[in-house]
Design an enzyme around this catalytic site. Structure first.
Site, mmCIF file in Angstrom:
data_model
loop_
_atom_site.group_PDB
_atom_site.id
_atom_site.type_symbol
_atom_site.label_atom_id
_atom_site.label_comp_id
_atom_site.label_asym_id
_atom_site.label_seq_id
_atom_site.Cartn_x
_atom_site.Cartn_y
_atom_site.Cartn_z
ATOM 1 C CB SER A 185 71.801 -4.746 -50.609
ATOM 2 O OG SER A 185 72.887 -5.134 -49.833
ATOM 3 C CD GLU A 190 71.986 7.929 -57.033
ATOM 4 O OE1 GLU A 190 70.650 7.403 -57.196
ATOM 5 O OE2 GLU A 190 72.961 8.033 -58.197
ATOM 6 C CE LYS A 249 67.521 2.094 -49.921
ATOM 7 N NZ LYS A 249 65.967 1.414 -49.878
ATOM 8 C CD GLU A 295 63.936 -0.217 -56.130
ATOM 9 O OE1 GLU A 295 65.066 -0.194 -56.546
ATOM 10 O OE2 GLU A 295 63.708 -0.161 -55.020
ATOM 11 C CE LYS A 354 73.666 5.068 -56.241
ATOM 12 N NZ LYS A 354 72.956 4.691 -57.235
ATOM 13 C CB CYS A 407 52.323 -27.455 -28.907
ATOM 14 S SG CYS A 407 53.350 -27.223 -27.972
HETATM 15 S S1 IVH Z 1 72.013 2.048 -55.723
HETATM 16 C C1 IVH Z 1 75.677 -0.707 -55.229
HETATM 17 N N1 IVH Z 1 70.467 4.296 -55.595
HETATM 18 O O1 IVH Z 1 67.504 0.384 -52.410
HETATM 19 C C2 IVH Z 1 74.090 0.196 -55.437
HETATM 20 N N2 IVH Z 1 70.270 1.876 -54.977
HETATM 21 O O2 IVH Z 1 69.770 -0.833 -49.973
HETATM 22 C C3 IVH Z 1 73.394 -0.479 -55.005
HETATM 23 N N3 IVH Z 1 67.326 1.957 -54.243
HETATM 24 O O3 IVH Z 1 69.227 -2.942 -54.037
HETATM 25 C C4 IVH Z 1 72.441 0.038 -55.078
HETATM 26 N N4 IVH Z 1 66.875 4.057 -54.687
HETATM 27 O O4 IVH Z 1 66.493 -1.236 -54.918
HETATM 28 C C5 IVH Z 1 70.718 2.814 -55.323
HETATM 29 N N5 IVH Z 1 68.874 5.356 -56.257
HETATM 30 C C6 IVH Z 1 69.089 4.523 -55.606
HETATM 31 C C7 IVH Z 1 68.023 3.920 -54.796
HETATM 32 C C8 IVH Z 1 68.251 2.514 -54.828
HETATM 33 C C9 IVH Z 1 66.516 2.651 -54.417
HETATM 34 C C10 IVH Z 1 67.187 0.639 -53.691
HETATM 35 C C11 IVH Z 1 67.718 -0.335 -54.816
HETATM 36 C C12 IVH Z 1 68.807 -1.459 -54.126
HETATM 37 C C13 IVH Z 1 68.076 -1.483 -52.609
HETATM 38 C C14 IVH Z 1 69.655 -0.448 -51.958
#
Ligand code: IVH
Length: 676
Positions: free
Chosen positions: A84, A118, A120, A178, A295, A416
């Site tokens: 995550s 990107e 999210k 996603e 990233k 209770c």
């Molecule tokens: S990268 C190690 N990119 O956000 C990198 N995650 O809090 C792992 N998510 O579990 C995730 N859009 O479900 C990445 N452009 C994106 C994303 C993304 C949504 C979600 C994904 C992940 C969560 C992390």
């Protein structure tokens, strides 16, 4: 009559056309033909396939309609953990992140790092495995290590190719992304559901999660799910580009849908500009985003940065501020939690916030109520951020009515009647009834059965209430002594449901040590602490007798948590429950316990050749459990190559680059040395 060559060719041609138009429509968002024309091709193929069933293939575009319902989902161990992201909530957090990255990469002030930016997406993470370009498995993220096999469901999603396009893809390729509903698709689906009296979903994210965990994939097929891919997991038998942004571009050529808003920029200030732009664009997007993800673009630099237990050091989510609404506080009720904590909950006049109707919000504790200066009858500002429980953030003072009512902590537990105490210096008031309190019993049983604990399917809130109210169970351990006869006496419990529950209980008995520890519901012991405890003590018995001092040796555990854990295991009631659970057959395989999860952090291993005493996957999992990265290709950054029998070109490459080589025996010694 068997199909002639002409027919077979026609079927192949139709399939190729349909796949091509699917790609234009979903991946490129540039359709060239109308929906009607697409349907015509589709039905032509369907007609030929039903006349000549021998021509049907698994990856035909007609095979997306779903199949017979499953009994349950099977589990999938992720070969590489699904991580995550750490969160940043403001520009300063982002600059701190960038500083940490630059320090670790030994970059100067003036050298900007290249980042991919990107949106999210607020959806559900999935993993898609492609073997020789064919979609062979879809899985949920689950706890990051183990997910659920949702292959039947992902196969129905048109934006997910059943077969990769073009060529040059690795023999095994795991795509991660996603899955989500577009806002327009979601609204239409909910409107239809309402019309036909079916369940309406609270928001697109819940709808996506619910739809992906549908046992009947024919239902999934009727709902307009889609996906954006954002990374890869396993890559074997082939190479990918060396920058994340190039990998995304490459995936697109293979027919994978990539967010067109993704872009690579230089330096943190450019990231902040990207964030501002997305915040502005957000209202015009046809999907929900709750922030942006940054990233480090270079895969090699990602490797150097490595990861912490659950999050990479090379990526971060910059979250958008929560959405707000204004409404009236109509009443405050007090809820009793698993550990007796009494939480004031605001009952609000229903108000829509960010597309969701809010009628409850947490007030956390009485100190918070005092801090806000809150009175019943007040007009309040509430906030919701993503999936988090909404909260009251302030009182609109000049809208305070003449008649208000003070909010008072009750002296007696609402469940209770036991005394409620708030120890001096603590903010949390607690019911002193312990497991005599039915509310605490219910909550601890719910926690025990929850998805990340023993994951007892079918044991929902209502059933737990019934079981406790009817005095059939007092503790989680009693669950395993329930009989079919007892269950069918319950209101609304058919023999089939009773049997399903007993089966689910039986299945849940085989668990893992981290899950078991987590399921006990020890104060302050969440899923990740439970995992650390399991890894450190390697068994339940050493943990049960551990003193505060040795508990503090465990990563992330300080004096306060150590004290709570030691205290928990000193209580007779808790020990009785644990003993009863073990006596009732709850257990785990010893091998589930891993060694030091950070022992090999920052090291990259490449496995090649045939290993004799362990499988490649096992070697990989054990290396990863120690924090090592396992890669499919050798480069100057590779720390070690492990060469089994008949190792070939990778071994030669390692030798030419001067990368050290281990044999199988040395690998096993290394793993054992660190307890994996
Ligand atoms: S990268 C190690 N990119 O956000 C990198 N995650 O809090 C792992 N998510 O579990 C995730 N859009 O479900 C990445 N452009 C994106 C994303 C993304 C949504 C979600 C994904 C992940 C969560 C992390």
């Amino acid at each position: 009559m068997p199909a002639s060559k002409k027919i077979a060719d026609e079927v192949a041609r139709l399939r190729e056309q349909l796949n091509h138009h699917n790609y234009l429509y979903h991946t490129l968002d540039q359709p060239e033909i109308s929906d009607v024309e697409f349907d015509r091709l589709f039905h032509a193929l369907k007609a030929l396939e039903s006349e000549y069933p021998e021509l049907v293939t698994d990856d035909s575009p007609t095979q997306r309609v779903g199949s017979a319902p499953l009994e349950s989902f099977s589990q999938v161990e992720h070969e590489m953990p699904m991580l995550s992201l750490d969160n940043a909530f403001g520009d300063e957090d982002m600059r701190d992140f960038d500083r940490r990255v630059r320090t670790r990469l030994a970059r100067s002030e003036h050298e900007g790092i290249r980042y991919t930016c990107e949106p999210k997406i607020d959806g559900v993470a999935v993993s898609l495995m492609y073997d020789d370009g064919k979609l062979v498995r879809g899985a949920t993220r689950g706890d990051g290590t183990t997910g659920e096999d949702i292959t039947q469901n992902v196969r129905t999603i048109e934006a997910i190719p059943l077969k990769l396009k073009g060529e040059g893809y690795p023999a095994r390729l795991e795509i991660r992304g996603e899955v989500y509903f577009s806002l327009s698709g979601f609204e239409k689906m909910n409107a239809d559901a309402q019309k036909s009296g079916q369940k309406v979903f609270a928001n697109p994210r819940n709808a996506a999660a619910g739809t992906l965990r549908q046992l009947d994939s024919r239902l999934t097929a009727q709902r307009p799910l889609t996906m954006f891919a954002y990374s890869v997991g396993v890559v074997e038998g082939g190479e990918l580009p060396t920058a994340h942004s190039d990998i995304l571009r490459k995936l697109k050529t293979w027919g994978i849908r990539i967010n067109p808003l993704a872009e690579a920029v230089d330096g943190v200030e450019a990231c902040l500009k990207y964030y501002d732009r997305m915040l502005e664009q957000r209202p015009s997007l046809d999907y929900e985003i709750d922030g942006v993800v940054f990233k480090v673009d270079s895969i090699e630099e990602q490797g150097t940065l490595g990861m912490l237990t659950r999050t990479p050091r090379w990526a971060i989510a910059h979250k958008f501020p929560a959405e707000e609404g204004v409404t009236v506080l109509e009443d405050v009720e007090f809820q009793v939690g698993r550990t007796g904590a009494i939480t004031p909950v605001a009952r609000l006049k229903p108000v829509p916030v960010g597309g969701v109707t809010i009628s409850n919000a947490t007030l956390h504790n009485m100190d918070e109520v005092d801090r806000l200066g809150l009175m019943i009858g007040d007009t309040v500002v509430i906030q919701r951020a993503g999936d988090v429980i909404p909260k009251v953030v302030s009182v609109v003072q000049d809208r305070r009515p003449k008649k208000t009512r003070a909010i008072e902590l009750p002296d007696a537990c609402p469940a209770c009647g036991s005394e409620v105490l708030k120890p001096e210096g603590e903010v949390i008031a607690r019911c002193t009834g312990g497991l005599q309190c039915s509310a605490q019993r219910k909550e601890s049983i719910r926690h025990f059965a929850s998805r990340l604990a023993l994951d007892i399917e079918g044991l929902g809130d209502k059933l737990v209430n019934q079981l406790v109210d009817e005095a059939l169970i007092e503790s989680p351990a009693d669950l395993f002594e329930l009989t079919e006869w007892q269950l069918v006496q319950l209101e609304r419990m058919a023999p089939k449901s009773a049997n399903n529950l007993l089966e689910a209980l039986k299945k849940s008995k085989t668990t893992t040590l981290p899950r078991f520890i987590y399921s006990l519901g020890i104060q302050e012991v969440g899923e990740s602490t439970a995992r650390n405890l399991a890894q450190f003590f390697k068994g339940l018995e050493p943990l049960r007798v551990a003193d505060e001092e040795s508990l503090q040796e465990v990563p992330d555990i300080g004096p306060i948590v150590a004290k709570k854990i030691a205290h928990f295991f000193q209580q007779d009631v808790n020990n009785q429950v644990i003993d009863q659970l073990l006596a009732n057959g709850v257990g785990w395989e010893e091998e589930a316990e891993a060694g030091n999860p950070e022992a090999l952090v920052g090291e990259t291993y490449v496995l090649t050749g045939t290993l004799t005493s362990l499988t490649r996957n096992e070697a990989k999992a054990r290396l990863q459990s120690l924090g090592a990265k396992v890669s499919g290709s050798v480069s100057a950054k590779t720390s070690y190559v492990v060469a089994g029998d008949a190792a070939g070109s990778k071994l030669t490459k390692a030798q030419s680059l001067g990368v050290p080589v281990l044999d199988e025996q040395q690998l096993i010694e290394l793993l054992e040395q660190h307890g994996a």
